[in-house]
Write an enzyme that holds these catalytic residues in place. Structure first.
Site, PDB file in Angstrom:
ATOM      1  N   GLN A 188       0.836  -1.195   0.000  1.00 15.71           N
ATOM      2  CA  GLN A 188       0.000   0.000   0.000  1.00 15.71           C
ATOM      3  C   GLN A 188       0.872   1.247   0.000  1.00 15.71           C
ATOM      4  O   GLN A 188       2.028   1.209   0.451  1.00 15.71           O
ATOM      5  CB  GLN A 188      -0.914  -0.025   1.219  1.00 15.71           C
ATOM      6  N   ALA A 189       0.278   2.340  -0.487  1.00 17.99           N
ATOM      7  CA  ALA A 189       1.059   3.569  -0.635  1.00 17.99           C
ATOM      8  C   ALA A 189       1.579   4.082   0.698  1.00 17.99           C
ATOM      9  O   ALA A 189       2.538   4.849   0.739  1.00 17.99           O
ATOM     10  CB  ALA A 189       0.204   4.637  -1.306  1.00 17.99           C
ATOM     11  N   CYS A 190       0.945   3.646   1.807  1.00 23.82           N
ATOM     12  CA  CYS A 190       1.430   4.079   3.130  1.00 23.82           C
ATOM     13  C   CYS A 190       2.598   3.198   3.591  1.00 23.82           C
ATOM     14  O   CYS A 190       2.957   3.200   4.763  1.00 23.82           O
ATOM     15  CB  CYS A 190       0.286   4.046   4.137  1.00 23.82           C
ATOM     16  N   ARG A 191       3.132   2.431   2.649  1.00 23.24           N
ATOM     17  CA  ARG A 191       4.319   1.591   2.887  1.00 23.24           C
ATOM     18  C   ARG A 191       4.080   0.482   3.898  1.00 23.24           C
ATOM     19  O   ARG A 191       4.932   0.177   4.738  1.00 23.24           O
ATOM     20  CB  ARG A 191       5.536   2.439   3.299  1.00 23.24           C
ATOM     21  N   THR A 192       2.905  -0.087   3.832  1.00 20.74           N
ATOM     22  CA  THR A 192       2.606  -1.281   4.631  1.00 20.74           C
ATOM     23  C   THR A 192       1.984  -2.294   3.682  1.00 20.74           C
ATOM     24  O   THR A 192       1.609  -1.957   2.555  1.00 20.74           O
ATOM     25  CB  THR A 192       1.588  -0.992   5.761  1.00 20.74           C
TER      26      THR A 192
END
Ligand SMILES: Cc1cc2nc3c(=O)[nH]c(=O)nc-3n(C[C@H](O)[C@H](O)[C@H](O)COP(=O)(O)O)c2cc1C
Length: 227
Positions: A188-192
């Site tokens: 995911q773009a939130c780096r998770t």
């Protein structure tokens, strides 16, 4: 001298044949040629992926109309969708683009199918509670889903997807006759890594194509049985 073929990267993945078919404008044309398709884009990071969907449908001969929320225009410009679809893009309920009649009603009536990709947490909440204060939800509010299928491809981070409110809204939307596609799991773009990632454009096209084909076959069977 004959050119040597470029070496294949060792990690290349060969896509499944049905996925390739769903991305082939000639295959898509069998369902979409001449059809009016409404694409709603809301303000998620996956908005750029909607470009692929619009491009493929336009190549398949569909008349694609894109409507964007204000938040969506922060991620991709309306000009991009205008160029890909070859048609005006709707970003406001208040600017009449193609007609002087209430345009949300004519767009809703004319659409053979509608898809919102990405559908934000906010968009799902609005649709589940009947709110219509942006051009995407306004057009969708005027669609009779017993005649015109409406697909939603949610896209948000894992925490947003697992909110009790989102889960309640999704259950309500399915009860109300919307077709949900995904979401999937992954980066995911939130780096998770987690749930809430938008289903890939090709798979979205595959689901929409298959559903429309099945509906057409069922209509044809009904017509035959009446003869
Ligand atoms: C950088 C950034 C990325 C965002 N990505 C998402 C997203 O993927 N999914 C989501 O539901 N909201 C996301 N949001 C929040 C929405 O943009 C926000 O809730 C907005 O009000 C949605 O408006 P709309 O539903 O009218 O398009 C993001 C916000 C920012 C600033």
């Amino acid at each position: 001298m004959a050119r040597k073929p470029a070496p294949r990267p060792s990690a290349s993945v060969t896509p499944q044949s049905d996925v390739v078919a769903a991305d082939d404008p000639r295959v898509l044309a069998t369902v979409f040629r001449g059809k009016r398709v409404l694409i709603g884009v809301t303000g998620g990071i996956a908005a750029y992926k909607a470009c692929h969907i619009v491009s493929r449908l336009a190549q398949a001969g569909a008349q694609v109309t894109v409507a964007m929320t204000e938040a969506a225009t922060k991620f991709v410009t309306p000009l991009t969708f205008q160029a890909l679809s070859g048609r005006p893009v709707y970003t406001s309920a208040w600017e009449h683009v193609e007609s002087h009649d209430p345009q949300h009603v004519s767009l809703a009536r004319e659409a053979a199918v509608a898809l919102v990709a990405p559908a934000t947490m906010d968009c799902l909440a609005k649709l589940a509670t009947g709110r219509t204060d942006d051009v995407v939800t306004l057009i969708l509010s005027a669609i009779d889903r017993s005649k015109t299928p409406v697909f939603l491809a949610p896209s948000m981070n894992d925490a947003m997807w697992h909110q009790p409110s989102t889960q309640r809204n999704v259950t309500q939307l399915v009860d109300d006759g919307f077709h949900l596609i995904g979401p999937g799991e992954g980066w995911q773009a939130c780096r998770t890594v987690g749930a809430g990632r938008m289903t890939e454009p090709v798979q979205i096209l595959e689901v929409v194509t298959d559903t429309l084909r099945l509906r057409r076959e069922s209509r044809e069977r009904t017509v035959k049985s009446r003869r």
